[in-house]
Design an enzyme around this catalytic site. Structure first.
Site, PDB file in Angstrom:
ATOM      1  N   ALA A  84     -45.084  17.082  25.714  1.00  0.00           N
ATOM      2  CA  ALA A  84     -45.433  15.977  24.820  1.00  0.00           C
ATOM      3  C   ALA A  84     -46.922  15.651  24.826  1.00  0.00           C
ATOM      4  O   ALA A  84     -47.445  15.148  23.830  1.00  0.00           O
ATOM      5  CB  ALA A  84     -44.633  14.723  25.197  1.00  0.00           C
ATOM      6  N   SER A  93     -45.086  12.687  31.224  1.00  0.00           N
ATOM      7  CA  SER A  93     -44.802  13.009  29.829  1.00  0.00           C
ATOM      8  C   SER A  93     -43.436  13.662  29.701  1.00  0.00           C
ATOM      9  O   SER A  93     -42.952  14.305  30.636  1.00  0.00           O
ATOM     10  CB  SER A  93     -45.851  13.982  29.290  1.00  0.00           C
ATOM     11  N   ASP A  94     -42.809  13.501  28.532  1.00  0.00           N
ATOM     12  CA  ASP A  94     -41.712  14.401  28.215  1.00  0.00           C
ATOM     13  C   ASP A  94     -42.309  15.803  28.126  1.00  0.00           C
ATOM     14  O   ASP A  94     -43.509  15.979  27.917  1.00  0.00           O
ATOM     15  CB  ASP A  94     -41.046  13.994  26.899  1.00  0.00           C
ATOM     16  N   TRP A  95     -41.457  16.800  28.297  1.00  0.00           N
ATOM     17  CA  TRP A  95     -41.953  18.170  28.463  1.00  0.00           C
ATOM     18  C   TRP A  95     -42.652  18.660  27.195  1.00  0.00           C
ATOM     19  O   TRP A  95     -42.069  18.702  26.127  1.00  0.00           O
ATOM     20  CB  TRP A  95     -40.789  19.067  28.851  1.00  0.00           C
TER      21      TRP A  95
END
Length: 811
Positions: free
Chosen positions: A238, A234-236
């Site tokens: 997200a 995941s993006d941080w």
């Protein structure tokens, strides 16, 4: 489309399966959750070391944001794409793998291959191009270079993360055809040609489903159709749902220790909400990555013979000069030998070499344009004037500051100290100085000295949330609490600083400065962050006076070189632009200098397009992007003519009024991509609008004659001749145009490119293989690619608007 497995791959898979079989549910769930900001937990019982990730894409920061361990800073991704040189992109990747290994990093969180859908996108400097083929080709080479160095990549942000406004929540509604032909295309090219070991899913939602839970795009398209076998992170911050994420194909939720995985995932399995085989699939992907990068006992790494060492400074300088795009030249460049030069612009002295946000790294040194030209030009031939400063707001305290961070507990006792490369403190997770814990930390004092360059009223400010005390030269100017104007978890990093003091200081006389921050860790925030900034602005002289000084310097010089720039309040992560104008009075400066000296060269220091209303009034315009740490040296190389500018535009440059796609602000939470497949040059041509400079445009220091284009099968052979007076490099661009226009398809599109190098009078040959996909469209009725038969004109030239020779192909 999946890569064929080798015997070594099969051996690694056997080790992965054996390791997986030895893990219980709690260990598996824990492995899928970040243990801190940048790492996954080690599992000694199966011989698994901790996996370390780090931001890119222009450098490798490492797990700590500090100047104690500096990073090579390459030019911005827009600059790399402007080289139109996959081999150079691969070398950039090789260097970054070398940097990653030096810093103990196993996975680089890069490259960004989202498209320049609208010129207002605030983070475009971190992406490559408006064209999916060029983006995918450069991105694949970059990934190949990094992974050939034994380091993983995470191609990001999957998918349609093309703007920053409300990026955490926006629902981007995109047709399946636009997704396939534009936004998914770079990812598909990279998966097919470079086989990345990782993908990062975006914050945003696509067609009603958040990307960290998007079963269709992740499991059915990315993994199913394309055969991607890497890990999906995941993006941080997200990931939002335990069951939704694991069902949607998300392998790792970052950062930790509090995520939707770990204990919540194990509990969901025990409660019957998630099948354990879904967890096994995710763990298998993580273990495969660990095996590839060499941190799983018993598995041979994917790379055992590392590339030769790369000189970072030399490569940074080469990429920069190869990326510079000369969009206009009325004989002013190269500079005449031994001529006098008036260098003008605040950005010539204090260069902006990289974009803001998570792409920021700290190089060991930066060569500004003033530094570069001072070293390259004969003594006495160069003068400098500020002219106009684009920084109309306070910036991070930097030049003249010598700072350190002092950490104290609640009793006021010092529990640790750390370096501070500038006025920005950013400690995420375990980034704290040695000996400091979150439990004991009560305050951080950023303290040291400041030696002013100018006499007058210096403005100091604070960016951050919480309690602060600002003391300058023994006087306390602020002792209170700052609160955010809006609820944004990244306001500490991307918000504007607040002015808090304006002492009168004397040039050359050091003063003590101190900014103390009372640290708080809210319970509802999943990661512990210490972040605040001491900001500063030098005394502001009357703009008219500065411009008058620049005009006088220009009037007495043979050539005036004006460096104009954007700022981190214009181009950065976290927000989009509202216009394309240069900040401050820089446009006025250029007009005034050009009126005084017709031999005026303008260097544009920006990561993405800006308006150039004076472009017809100056002798030359050179786009330098964010040129990395050696940008000033590269600029001197190009201006003096020891090297020619090698860049071509990867994105159309034009005015905001004429730009066909400008909407980046959601309405009621949704942003509709109503333009379909018509973005970039496709849209400019569809709407019949002429940009300032078209896609693919760029001049060198020689001329080229296009002699012929021949087609055999799907191969195009183009013959060109260097008809100028010096050696050069030409980027031969091949566009495909249907002979019968179709309103649903672009008039033409980039189908391939190749470079030719030749000396004066010499001929060169470019060979371009047309990919099958260039002739296909996505049919939303059959939900499949359709090969469109018929006659196509192959148009070859120097840009999409400068097509020199043609040929016909019937398919």
């Amino acid at each position: 489309m999946a890569a064929r497995r080798t015997q070594a791959d099969e051996a690694r898979e056997a080790v992965v399966e054996a390791a997986l079989a030895r893990l219980d549910l709690d260990a598996k769930a824990r492995l899928l959750s970040g243990q801190d900001m940048w790492t996954l937990p080690a599992l000694p019982g199966i011989g698994l070391k901790s996996l370390v990730m780090s931001d890119g894409p222009i450098g490798v920061r490492g797990v700590r944001w500090t100047s104690d361990d500096p990073s090579v800073a390459l030019p911005s991704p827009t600059a790399l794409a402007a080289t139109w040189d996959p081999a150079l992109a691969r070398r950039a990747g090789t260097l970054l793998a070398q940097e990653a290994r030096r810093k103990g990093v196993h996975v680089l969180l890069a490259p960004t291959v989202n498209l320049h859908r609208s010129p207002l996108g605030g983070r475009h400097f971190e992406a490559y191009s408006e064209d999916p083929y060029l983006t995918g080709t450069i991105g694949a080479a970059y990934v190949s270079g990094v992974q050939a160095g034994g380091v993983g990549t995470t191609v990001k942000h999957f998918v349609a993360n093309d703007a920053e406004t409300d990026r955490f929540t926006v629902d981007n509604t995109v047709s399946e055809r636009a997704l396939r032909e534009l936004y998914l295309a770079p990812f598909e090219i990279i998966v097919e040609n470079a086989h990345p070991w990782g993908i990062m899913t975006a914050y945003n939602t696509v067609n009603g489903t958040t990307m960290t839970e998007h079963h269709h795009l992740v499991n059915e398209v990315l993994r199913g159709e394309w055969g991607f076998d890497g890990f999906n992170v995941s993006d941080w911050m997200a990931a939002r749902s335990t069951a939704g994420a694991i069902e949607g194909g998300l392998d790792v939720a970052m950062p930790g220790p509090r995520t939707v995985y770990g204990e919540p995932l194990a509990r969901a399995v025990r409660n019957g909400e998630v099948a354990e085989d879904k967890v096994d699939d995710a763990v298998r992907n993580v273990l495969r990555l660990a095996a590839r990068v060499g941190i799983l006992d018993g598995a041979e790494p994917a790379v055992t013979d590392l590339p030769e060492t790369v000189d970072g400074r030399d490569l940074a300088r080469e990429i920069a000069r190869r990326s510079f795009v000369l969009v206009r030249n009325d004989g002013a460049l190269p500079l005449r030998p031994n001529g006098t030069v008036a260098l003008i612009g605040a950005a010539a002295r204090d260069a902006r070499v990289l974009g803001g946000g998570s792409a920021t790294v700290f190089p060991a040194g930066v060569v500004s344009p003033l530094d570069g030209l001072t070293a390259a030009l004969p003594d006495g031939t160069l003068t400098y004037a500020v002219g106009a400063d684009p920084n109309t707001e306070l910036a991070v305290a930097d030049k003249g500051f010598e700072l350190r961070a002092v950490c104290r507990d609640a009793a006021g006792d010092v529990i640790g100290t750390g370096s501070a490369p500038n006025g920005h403190i950013q400690w995420m997770g375990s980034d704290l100085p040695e000996g400091v814990t979150h439990e004991a930390l009560h305050s951080v004092e950023l303290t040291g000295t400041f030696t002013p360059r100018d006499t007058g009223a210096h403005t100091f400010g604070i960016k951050g949330i919480g309690g602060f005390r600002l003391v300058i030269d023994g006087t306390t100017y602020y002792d209170d609490v700052q609160r955010p104007a809006k609820d944004d978890p990244f306001i500490t990093f991307f918000g504007a600083p607040v002015p808090r003091a304006q002492p009168e200081l004397t040039a050359g006389t050091p003063v003590e400065v101190s900014l103390t921050h009372l640290v708080e860790f809210p319970e509802d925030v999943p990661m512990k962050v210490v972040g605040f900034t001491l900001a500063h602005q030098e005394p502001q002289r009357a703009p008219d006076e500065l411009i008058a000084e620049a005009v006088e310097a220009a009037r007495t010089a043979d050539t005036a070189v004006v460096v104009v720039a954007t700022t981190d309040r214009v181009e950065s992560e976290g927000f989009d632009r509202t216009d394309l104008r240069l900040p401050g009075r820089q446009d006025e400066l250029v007009r005034a200098v050009a009126a005084a000296n017709p031999n005026t060269v303008v260097v544009v220091n920006s990561g993405s397009p800006v308006e150039l209303p004076w472009r017809a009034d100056v002798a030359a315009v050179l786009l330098s992007w964010f040129p990395g740490q050696e940008g000033g040296a590269a600029l001197a190389d190009v201006l003096t003519g020891t090297h020619e500018p090698g860049g071509r535009l990867p994105t159309t440059w034009g005015s905001l009024a004429d730009a066909p796609v400008t909407e980046v602000v959601p309405t009621s939470g949704a942003l509709s991509y109503t333009e379909g497949v018509f973005i970039g040059y496709r849209a400019w041509e569809k709407h019949g609008r002429a940009p300032s400079y078209p896609f693919g445009h760029g001049l060198g220091y020689t001329d080229w004659t296009y002699e012929s284009a021949e087609v055999k099968g799907s191969t195009v052979t183009v013959r060109v001749r260097n008809s100028g007076g010096r050696a050069g490099r030409e980027v031969v661009q091949v566009y495909l145009a249907p002979s019968e226009p179709d309103a649903d398809r672009p008039a033409r599109w980039l189908a391939g490119f190749a470079a030719v190098e030749a000396g004066p009078g010499e001929r060169g040959e470019a060979v371009v293989e047309l990919p099958r996909r260039a002739f296909e469209v996505w049919d939303e009725k059959t939900n499949a690619w359709t090969f469109v038969k018929g006659s196509y004109e192959i148009q070859v030239g120097r840009s999409i608007a400068d097509r020199r020779v043609t040929a016909t192909i019937n398919v």
